[in-house]
Design an enzyme around this catalytic site. Sequence first.
Site, PDB file in Angstrom:
ATOM      1  NE  ARG A  62     -51.221  17.338  -1.230  1.00 17.03           N
ATOM      2  CZ  ARG A  62     -51.295  16.531  -0.176  1.00 17.03           C
ATOM      3  NH1 ARG A  62     -52.131  15.519  -0.189  1.00 17.03           N
ATOM      4  NH2 ARG A  62     -50.542  16.752   0.883  1.00 17.03           N
ATOM      5  CE  LYS A  64     -48.164  20.197 -10.684  1.00 16.36           C
ATOM      6  NZ  LYS A  64     -47.579  21.369 -10.011  1.00 16.36           N
ATOM      7  CE  LYS A 136     -45.882  -0.755 -19.871  1.00 15.30           C
ATOM      8  NZ  LYS A 136     -47.052  -1.202 -19.099  1.00 15.30           N
ATOM      9  CG  HIS A 274      -2.747  -3.611   5.425  1.00 13.45           C
ATOM     10  ND1 HIS A 274      -2.952  -3.269   4.101  1.00 13.45           N
ATOM     11  CD2 HIS A 274      -1.406  -3.743   5.584  1.00 13.45           C
ATOM     12  CE1 HIS A 274      -1.785  -3.218   3.479  1.00 13.45           C
ATOM     13  NE2 HIS A 274      -0.832  -3.480   4.362  1.00 13.45           N
TER      14      HIS A 274
END
Length: 514
Positions: A62, A64, A136, A274
């Site tokens: 979870r 690393k 970013k 339609h």
Amino acid sequence: MAKRALVSVSDKTGLIDFVKKLVDAGIEIISTGGTKKAIEEAGLPVLSISDVTDFPEILDGRVKTLHPAVHGGLLAVRDNKEHMEAIKGLGIQTIDFVVVNLYPFKETISKPDVAYDDAVENIDIGGPSMLRSAAKNHRSVTVVCDPADYDVVAESLDANAEVPFELKQKLAAKVFRHTAAYDALIADYFTKQVGEEFPEKLTLTYERKQSLRYGENPHQMASFYSDPIKDESTIAAAKQLHGKELSYNNIRDADAALGIIKEFKQPAAVAVKHMNPCGIGIGASVNEAYDRAYEADPVSIFGGIVALNREVDAALAEKLHGIFLEIIIAPSYSDEAIAILENKKKNLRLLQVKFTDDNQEFAQYTSVRGGMLVQDLDTKGYADVEADLKVVTDRKPTEAEMESLKFAWTIVKHVKSNAIALVNDGRMVGMGGGQTNRVGAAKIALEEAGEKTKGAVLSSDAYFPMNDTVEEAAKAGITAIIQPGGSIRDQESIDMANKYNIAMVFTGMRHFKH
């Protein structure tokens, strides 16, 4: 100093070829877990993420990449002297490429009866964080979240292992779309888990299925997007067996036809033009149902869409082949039927849709200028009102009339308001829809049906504000009426029905379709 790429992917499609091209360009590879193993097995040089962070992977992987050695290397602005001195002092090396795709959350929650804990475990934390950091700082970092972009990135590498800014910018935009969609799916999953029907924030995500030549009209641009969690019983999941590409109007009409045909368990056929039904039939067989749908309005069906809820066999294919249709929708086709329908009909679209017992509660989204309206899809039908039906006239409907009224009430909700539908002998024989007054809709339906009004029944999607609709129906030979009731002048309509010995039933439920 060599450039570095951090590579960590769940989807390993095309990975090794891409990594080899990065290595050949002199780029050093950093990786994690199963991705690192795959790169090593391919005989390519790779560093462990722990070699970069000087910290082991913990908590079953979870944690690393959530480390300053990673995000400092991603977010440092290269032409900012203070940034570069700061990471140098901390022994952090810049990371120039991020190749990441995320834990398969969508695939996990798409599995039948997925366990809650499995869904939670497949929420990626480190992956989106790396993608967002790299995106970013896209002036300095090339970020790739989609294997489809591997080739264009590899081909764009110059002698200095650099990628043009315009491409970096496009890849960064894709990352933010990707992570936004990922988060939207997670938010939707948890919102449904806690039973929140109308949350304070609504974020929808769809995947482009098809670019369209144009929209409703040739001057309008359009694309077709589908729900990422696909329901196999929808037009978005339909398999096209033959014919030219679907258009914007084709898709909308096909969706309307599918919505109507799903109302029926018995063999049924629906013709749509339609967005409105122009012929609906039920019968002992789908061939009989189609005959009734066709006979209801053999003019309007021309150039329309036909949906059937049973397999199309050779005999039915011969009938369908005899007229011009845009689309045929069915759960399956015999080999002989396909051969017949494909013959000299290169443009006829054959759609195969998996018909299921559709009990899902779909939301309906309608855009307005500056906003969005959201409501539950109108899934209520005859079964939902049957126990509360009120016969309000002196004469009760006969058993045969009740069957026709049931049929008429089932289909009227699919006609645009103000809506009137006429039924006779297992088929819709007349329809008036989209009118600004109810008696006008009734007159259109009655005129369209002609002599087929004799002994027919009438359904209305909403109450009669005055008794004029009942009088018009009576003069045309209508014998029974089903409508919601609820007008302050209901008694006038009841009195008119009694005058002409018409049986009238109130449902207490309306079916406006704007």
